[in-house]
Scaffold this motif. Structure first.
Motif, PDB file in Angstrom:
ATOM      1  N   VAL A 277      78.138 -79.460  88.232  1.00  0.00           N
ATOM      2  CA  VAL A 277      79.626 -79.477  88.232  1.00  0.00           C
ATOM      3  C   VAL A 277      80.225 -80.703  88.251  1.00  0.00           C
ATOM      4  N   THR A 278      80.919 -81.117  86.923  1.00  0.00           N
ATOM      5  CA  THR A 278      81.271 -82.672  86.729  1.00  0.00           C
ATOM      6  C   THR A 278      82.858 -82.644  86.806  1.00  0.00           C
ATOM      7  N   PRO A 279      83.512 -82.930  87.724  1.00  0.00           N
ATOM      8  CA  PRO A 279      84.982 -83.154  87.484  1.00  0.00           C
ATOM      9  C   PRO A 279      85.703 -84.392  86.988  1.00  0.00           C
ATOM     10  N   ALA A 280      86.621 -84.613  86.222  1.00  0.00           N
ATOM     11  CA  ALA A 280      87.109 -85.641  85.655  1.00  0.00           C
ATOM     12  C   ALA A 280      88.497 -85.664  85.363  1.00  0.00           C
ATOM     13  N   TYR A 281      89.298 -86.414  85.867  1.00  0.00           N
ATOM     14  CA  TYR A 281      90.789 -86.529  85.598  1.00  0.00           C
ATOM     15  C   TYR A 281      91.247 -84.897  85.852  1.00  0.00           C
ATOM     16  N   ASN A 282      91.657 -84.172  84.606  1.00  0.00           N
ATOM     17  CA  ASN A 282      92.228 -82.871  84.640  1.00  0.00           C
ATOM     18  C   ASN A 282      91.341 -81.642  84.327  1.00  0.00           C
ATOM     19  N   THR A 283      89.964 -82.286  84.096  1.00  0.00           N
ATOM     20  CA  THR A 283      88.847 -81.169  83.779  1.00  0.00           C
ATOM     21  C   THR A 283      87.575 -81.097  84.938  1.00  0.00           C
ATOM     22  N   ILE A 284      86.980 -79.908  84.626  1.00  0.00           N
ATOM     23  CA  ILE A 284      85.704 -79.714  85.213  1.00  0.00           C
ATOM     24  C   ILE A 284      84.815 -79.182  84.181  1.00  0.00           C
ATOM     25  N   LEU A 285      83.716 -79.868  83.891  1.00  0.00           N
ATOM     26  CA  LEU A 285      82.615 -79.216  83.139  1.00  0.00           C
ATOM     27  C   LEU A 285      81.554 -78.603  84.134  1.00  0.00           C
ATOM     28  N   ILE A 286      81.251 -77.406  83.667  1.00  0.00           N
ATOM     29  CA  ILE A 286      80.410 -76.558  84.469  1.00  0.00           C
ATOM     30  C   ILE A 286      79.182 -75.869  83.759  1.00  0.00           C
ATOM     31  N   ASP A 287      77.995 -76.454  83.965  1.00  0.00           N
ATOM     32  CA  ASP A 287      76.781 -75.919  83.160  1.00  0.00           C
ATOM     33  C   ASP A 287      76.029 -75.221  84.218  1.00  0.00           C
ATOM     34  N   TYR A 288      76.053 -73.601  83.692  1.00  0.00           N
ATOM     35  CA  TYR A 288      75.395 -72.519  84.473  1.00  0.00           C
ATOM     36  C   TYR A 288      73.956 -72.114  83.898  1.00  0.00           C
ATOM     37  N   LEU A 289      73.358 -71.323  84.733  1.00  0.00           N
ATOM     38  CA  LEU A 289      72.166 -70.741  84.261  1.00  0.00           C
ATOM     39  C   LEU A 289      72.464 -69.326  83.513  1.00  0.00           C
ATOM     40  N   PRO A 290      72.208 -69.453  82.394  1.00  0.00           N
ATOM     41  CA  PRO A 290      72.564 -68.162  81.594  1.00  0.00           C
ATOM     42  C   PRO A 290      71.614 -67.039  81.753  1.00  0.00           C
ATOM     43  N   TYR A 291      70.407 -67.237  82.319  1.00  0.00           N
ATOM     44  CA  TYR A 291      69.502 -66.092  82.333  1.00  0.00           C
ATOM     45  C   TYR A 291      69.903 -65.603  83.683  1.00  0.00           C
ATOM     46  N   ARG A 292      70.709 -65.913  84.837  1.00  0.00           N
ATOM     47  CA  ARG A 292      71.228 -65.322  85.830  1.00  0.00           C
ATOM     48  C   ARG A 292      72.327 -64.726  85.800  1.00  0.00           C
ATOM     49  N   ILE A 293      73.335 -65.192  85.026  1.00  0.00           N
ATOM     50  CA  ILE A 293      74.621 -64.629  84.834  1.00  0.00           C
ATOM     51  C   ILE A 293      74.940 -64.733  83.191  1.00  0.00           C
TER      52      ILE A 293
END
Length: 253
Positions: free
Chosen positions: A55-71
């Motif tokens: 979970v990478t917040p910066a200014y007005n955005t948050i980049l979220i990397d998730y596990l595709p084999y779980r959801i």
């Protein structure tokens, strides 16, 4: 997606990544935006922990990397949308204000490597100290190198563009300005910011990465970075002796 006059978008940007963007608002300050990003990030980490990578917040955005084999992507976005709507509805500036941190700063001819640039603008070292310590800054992003916190905004007289040719090495703890942003270099590294002083505290806790104990660590909370998105920061001018007692190296400038 609207609630309490806050709007955000959720956009897939890669196979297992989505980007949350807080949409512009004419009456919302950068400080409030940073507080929302910190609050959103905390909620995401707490409620989606079993499917997250980063979970990478910066200014007005948050980049979220998730596990595709779980959801699945659709299920993830649906959950995220519902969760953030609830986070907006329950958000309070008072209850969600993060850490207020005071950073000691040694401003001197030894540590202000770009003093001449400010002198060319008609500013003395005392002027730099007065201007830089007069502001309360907000951490808007962490990046470039681990623990490097982008803070907004310096007063107009201190605004300077970054160097056209970066230095090959900037000393650890160097306090820099680039355009309207200020930051502290958490480790020795190349860099093109204008250096006005040095902070003797350790801003990134490498012992959390290798499990070892780092002597003299000033990050007792156990977090990797002393500074995080949403934190407020104020610099306090210290003497040469105080700088040395806090672990500063007067030859590292």
């Amino acid at each position: 997606m609207t609630n309490n006059q806050i709007e955000f978008n959720i956009t897939p940007v890669a196979e297992c990544s989505v980007l949350v963007t807080l949409l512009p608002s004419g009456n919302r300050s950068s400080v409030v935006s940073a507080q929302y990003m910190a609050h959103f990030s905390k909620v995401i980490r707490e409620e989606l922990t079993t499917v997250l990578m980063n979970v990478t917040p910066a200014y007005n955005t948050i980049l979220i990397d998730y596990l595709p084999y779980r959801i699945s992507e659709q299920h993830f976005i649906t959950q995220l949308n519902s969760m953030l709507k609830e986070a907006v509805a329950t958000f309070s500036i008072t209850s969600n204000t993060r850490n207020a941190i005071e950073l000691p700063a040694y401003y001197s001819t030894d540590t202000a490597l770009d003093l001449d640039k400010y002198q060319a603008k008609g500013l003395s070292l005392d002027d730099i100290i007065q201007y830089h310590t007069s502001q309360i800054y907000t951490v808007s992003a962490i990046g470039f190198i681990p623990g490097f916190a982008f803070m907004s905004d310096v007063v107009e007289p201190l605004v300077l563009p970054r160097h056209s040719t970066p230095r090959l090495s900037v000393p650890k703890g160097s306090i820099g300005i680039a355009d309207s942003k200020t930051a502290v270099y958490p480790s020795d590294s190349p860099g093109g910011w204008n250096i006005i002083g040095n902070c003797p505290l350790s801003l990134f806790n490498h012992s959390q990465l290798d499990g070892s104990q780092q002597h003299g660590s000033h990050n007792p909370q156990g977090e990797l970075s002393l500074l995080n998105v949403g934190d407020s920061v104020r610099f306090k001018a210290i003497s040469r002796q105080e700088f040395i007692e806090l672990g500063g190296d007067v030859g590292n400038g």
